[in-house]
Design a protein around this motif. Structure first.
Motif: not given
Length: 242
Positions: A114-131
């Motif tokens: 798996x890939x753990x996609x780490x970011x500190x910005x909630x907005x980027x986490x939203x992008x990741x979940x959408x993608x």
């Protein structure tokens, strides 16, 4: 030929937190002064580590830059993917994953991991979940970290990759110590950074990193340079391990 979009990107999307005037100071870590605070330069935050001023951070408003159509050709992300030599069972941490541009390129290569996609910005986490939802990918796990902690479990990852991200870390010593602790035996950390040694790389100086500087900073947390792969047109691919 990339000078204009790069300058526009830096002007539009860099955070402004480094613009404030600060008084010289030091921060103690393990009884050793880890950081020095001073007057910020135009592109920095006024915080210095191992002689290097830390660069301003790109905000989530720069998401379109990360997904620009010409990125693969400009950065040759296809060559970077080959250089990593990922195995199907790997657990990879993409630190500063942003919108997941490279996360979603790696995911099929680690089909049993798996890939753990780490970011500190909630907005980027939203992008990741959408993608992740749009692509119907199940082996990507977005992780909301902090400026000093990527929130990775100890001894859990085979590889951590940081693409044009490390030079912007506000707490590089703490972040890299946590990432190093998350490595499995034989695990590697990969820094992908624009080459500071090359005057032809049209990126502002604080957003580039040299091999000697990166080696010095990684040595401070017990890591050594294993290999510097120079196959990319503008960036170093630096492999570090314990």
């Amino acid at each position: 030929m990339h000078r204009i979009p790069i300058l526009l990107f830096t002007l539009l999307f860099s955070c402004c937190r480094g613009a404030s005037q600060q008084q010289p100071a030091t921060v103690q870590t393990d009884s050793v002064p880890a950081y020095r605070l001073d007057r910020a330069s135009r592109d920095g935050i006024g915080k210095f580590y191992q002689g290097r001023e830390i660069a301003q951070v790109m905000g989530h408003l720069g998401a379109s830059w990360l997904e620009r159509p010409g990125r693969e050709q400009e950065e040759r992300t296809d060559l970077l993917l080959k250089a990593l030599a990922l195995k199907p069972t790997y657990v990879v941490a993409d630190i500063g994953a942003g919108t997941g541009y490279f996360t979603f390129l790696m995911a099929p290569k680690v089909s049993k991991g798996k890939v753990l996609a780490v970011d500190i910005q909630p907005e980027m986490i939203d992008y990741l979940n959408e993608g992740k939802a749009n692509r119907k990918i199940i082996n990507v796990e977005p992780v909301l970290g902090t400026e000093s902690d990527p929130k990775l479990t100890a001894n859990s990852i085979d590889l951590a990759i940081l693409i044009d991200a490390y030079h912007e870390f506000s707490y590089p010593r703490e972040m890299m110590s946590h990432i190093a602790s998350a490595l499995k035996p034989g695990g590697r950390i990969v820094l992908v950074e624009y080459r500071a040694e090359d005057p032809n790389v049209q990126i502002k100086e604080l957003h580039k990193l040299s091999v000697p500087q990166a080696t010095k900073e990684m040595k401070a947390i017990g890591l050594k340079l294993l290999k510097n792969d120079d196959r990319l047109p503008q960036q170093h691919i630096m492999f570090f391990g314990k």
